[in-house]
Design a protein around this motif. Sequence first.
Motif, mmCIF file in Angstrom:
data_model
loop_
_atom_site.group_PDB
_atom_site.id
_atom_site.type_symbol
_atom_site.label_atom_id
_atom_site.label_comp_id
_atom_site.label_asym_id
_atom_site.label_seq_id
_atom_site.Cartn_x
_atom_site.Cartn_y
_atom_site.Cartn_z
ATOM 1 N N THR A 259 36.366 29.637 14.564
ATOM 2 C CA THR A 259 35.669 29.529 15.852
ATOM 3 C C THR A 259 35.023 30.843 16.267
ATOM 4 O OG1 THR A 259 37.797 29.921 16.960
ATOM 5 C CG2 THR A 259 37.088 27.622 16.698
ATOM 6 N N ASP A 260 35.510 31.974 15.742
ATOM 7 C CA ASP A 260 34.893 33.263 16.083
ATOM 8 C C ASP A 260 33.760 33.624 15.129
ATOM 9 O OD1 ASP A 260 36.192 33.947 13.772
ATOM 10 O OD2 ASP A 260 37.381 35.579 14.625
ATOM 11 N N GLU A 261 33.361 32.669 14.260
ATOM 12 C CA GLU A 261 32.244 32.796 13.309
ATOM 13 C C GLU A 261 32.608 33.569 12.045
ATOM 14 O OE1 GLU A 261 28.324 33.649 14.946
ATOM 15 O OE2 GLU A 261 29.155 33.370 16.972
ATOM 16 N N GLY A 262 33.844 33.999 11.890
ATOM 17 C CA GLY A 262 34.266 34.544 10.608
ATOM 18 C C GLY A 262 34.417 33.420 9.586
ATOM 19 N N GLN A 263 34.395 33.773 8.298
ATOM 20 C CA GLN A 263 34.488 32.755 7.249
ATOM 21 C C GLN A 263 35.401 33.219 6.117
ATOM 22 O OE1 GLN A 263 30.326 32.079 6.103
ATOM 23 N NE2 GLN A 263 30.416 30.073 7.110
ATOM 24 N N LEU A 264 36.114 32.270 5.552
ATOM 25 C CA LEU A 264 36.840 32.445 4.303
ATOM 26 C C LEU A 264 36.193 31.531 3.272
ATOM 27 C CD1 LEU A 264 39.165 33.123 2.312
ATOM 28 C CD2 LEU A 264 40.512 31.351 3.456
ATOM 29 N N ILE A 265 35.718 32.106 2.170
ATOM 30 C CA ILE A 265 35.076 31.333 1.110
ATOM 31 C C ILE A 265 35.929 31.438 -0.146
ATOM 32 C CG2 ILE A 265 32.998 31.015 -0.286
ATOM 33 C CD1 ILE A 265 31.434 32.416 1.964
ATOM 34 N N LEU A 266 36.407 30.300 -0.625
ATOM 35 C CA LEU A 266 37.121 30.257 -1.891
ATOM 36 C C LEU A 266 36.137 29.865 -2.985
ATOM 37 C CD1 LEU A 266 40.443 28.454 -0.873
ATOM 38 C CD2 LEU A 266 39.988 30.909 -1.023
ATOM 39 N N VAL A 267 35.982 30.726 -3.957
ATOM 40 C CA VAL A 267 35.102 30.468 -5.096
ATOM 41 C C VAL A 267 35.983 30.041 -6.251
ATOM 42 C CG1 VAL A 267 33.403 31.455 -6.663
ATOM 43 C CG2 VAL A 267 33.454 32.175 -4.262
ATOM 44 N N LEU A 268 35.906 28.780 -6.630
ATOM 45 C CA LEU A 268 36.783 28.222 -7.648
ATOM 46 C C LEU A 268 35.945 27.681 -8.802
ATOM 47 C CD1 LEU A 268 39.147 26.289 -5.207
ATOM 48 C CD2 LEU A 268 39.470 28.588 -6.139
ATOM 49 N N TYR A 269 35.841 28.457 -9.865
ATOM 50 C CA TYR A 269 35.135 28.023 -11.064
ATOM 51 C C TYR A 269 36.129 27.425 -12.052
ATOM 52 C CZ TYR A 269 30.983 30.805 -9.769
ATOM 53 O OH TYR A 269 29.877 31.332 -9.136
ATOM 54 N N ALA A 270 35.669 26.438 -12.804
ATOM 55 C CA ALA A 270 36.458 25.899 -13.917
ATOM 56 C C ALA A 270 35.512 25.562 -15.057
ATOM 57 C CB ALA A 270 37.246 24.664 -13.494
ATOM 58 N N THR A 271 35.846 26.030 -16.234
ATOM 59 C CA THR A 271 35.046 25.777 -17.439
ATOM 60 C C THR A 271 35.874 24.949 -18.412
ATOM 61 O OG1 THR A 271 33.716 27.786 -17.226
ATOM 62 C CG2 THR A 271 33.967 26.883 -19.439
ATOM 63 N N PRO A 272 35.343 23.813 -18.886
ATOM 64 C CA PRO A 272 36.090 23.008 -19.872
ATOM 65 C C PRO A 272 36.145 23.732 -21.210
ATOM 66 C CG PRO A 272 33.912 22.052 -19.464
ATOM 67 C CD PRO A 272 34.057 23.196 -18.517
ATOM 68 N N THR A 273 37.335 24.006 -21.686
ATOM 69 C CA THR A 273 37.496 24.748 -22.930
ATOM 70 C C THR A 273 37.807 23.813 -24.095
ATOM 71 O OG1 THR A 273 39.798 25.200 -22.294
ATOM 72 C CG2 THR A 273 38.165 26.889 -21.803
ATOM 73 N N ARG A 274 38.918 23.078 -23.989
ATOM 74 C CA ARG A 274 39.284 22.102 -25.016
ATOM 75 C C ARG A 274 40.049 20.973 -24.319
ATOM 76 N NH1 ARG A 274 42.985 26.386 -25.491
ATOM 77 N NH2 ARG A 274 45.202 25.821 -25.702
ATOM 78 N N PRO A 275 40.228 19.824 -24.980
ATOM 79 C CA PRO A 275 40.928 18.722 -24.315
ATOM 80 C C PRO A 275 42.290 19.166 -23.763
ATOM 81 C CG PRO A 275 39.918 17.933 -26.332
ATOM 82 C CD PRO A 275 39.735 19.423 -26.325
ATOM 83 N N GLY A 276 42.517 18.856 -22.497
ATOM 84 C CA GLY A 276 43.777 19.207 -21.866
ATOM 85 C C GLY A 276 43.875 20.624 -21.360
#
Length: 480
Positions: A259-276
């Motif tokens: 509400t005070d205009e501050g922000q928390l940004i979570l940057v979550l990358y995921a790259t498929p490497t191999r099955p599972g």
Amino acid sequence: MTAIFTIADESEANNASSADFQWMPQWYPVAVVEFLDPSKPHAFQLLGKNVVLWRDGAQQWQCFEDACPHRLAPLSEGRVEADGTLLCAYHGWRFGGDGNCTKIPQSQSPELEAQHRANPKSCAISYPTQQAQGLLWVWAESGAKGAVESKNRSPRIISELEGKSDRVVKLFWNIRDLPYGWDYFMENVADPAHVPVSHHGLVGDRHRDAKYYDMPRLREISTQEGFSFGVTQEQGSPILDVLHDFQPPCLMKITTTFTDEGQLILVLYATPTRPGWCRHIGTQILVKNPQGKLPPGLGFFALPMPTWLGHILASLFLHQDMVFLHYQERTMAAKDRWLDAVYTPNPQDKMTITFRQWLEKRAGGGVPWQGTADLPPAELDKRKLLDVWHTHTAECQYCQTALKRLRWARTGSYGLAIAILVVAVLLESRSIALTGQTSLISLAFVARISIALGLTALGYGIHQLIGLFYVYEFEHAQND
């Protein structure tokens, strides 16, 4: 209610664009550049393909297929030579950053060597790379087509990191190989309802914070651009809104605006490497409000700390849902269809449902693995699932350096404790011999023993910290 959250969304998902999402002509984040050791090659898997990352003589990181064109020995077992070429350790063939062969040492003559090196079959198969925002990105399509197409598309970078605003504070990057698939990573981070339950004690309380909320769709589903959902907030909450933004093939960006205009940004990358398996790279971005106040971060992970400490403490968070995501994926593999197998009566599941519909209707049903697409069996030894060494430490030069220093500190603490103990005993014995008083223990002796015990405790604490570089075991039953 289940029908409302599945059929209505599914009808929209069926209106797919003319072309399915293409997995190969895409940029994928594969490493944090500053964590890589440039003196050696690094094996990696991308979409089931074995590749090798290495830095050439021009200080540019390259990505080759992990097979020497001579006899297909893995180039990742080779060396980066002083002249900036990659040497195959089997027969000594060398390759430049462009993939061209620069040396075939067993050639009969320089002229014949030049002739063989000029043959396109002597070249390593290379993939386009670029560095952006501290990450190494690889284009998953090789050859001339990949070289051309990669120049026409930008990776999924974070706009807030492009400028140099004093309001934006980026915390450390973290990287980890996770023993569950890319789709289960994305499904998990599209589901804020699990956070106070799975991450009880770190982010929220399972008894107090598992509450009702809605997830309105904020950006309509798109084959190429994904979709986004919001999270409704209770009246009086310090949070104004939350945006979960899925941008295929690799990014979930979660923006919390206060509400005070501050922000928390979570940057979550995921790259498929191999099955599972998938590779996760993530960070927190804190955006100050107009008055310059920082917003709260994710738990204690936003506190000032060395990068290596943030890396090993990340296990406290990642391991809280790692085991059941691994088993969940194997259980679901025995089912015919995700949307038919699950029961999702609450609106908190809207985004996970939409993700599964996007994957089924617009992205070919899943990652098109190169080579075998078989999901490996469930790992019954939970300690192996909770491994940190092979999934992070072994390939992070920050953590390798910290580990060496901590080992020295541990040895020094124990060694100094023993030395002080020996000195204390010798001095006390000498004092007794000189004074003849055997019934009293001197204050100096007590002080020295106390220091020795303190150093021993310090060494043991360092020993426990060192253990986090190797494995971190966790059980929900013990997380009260």
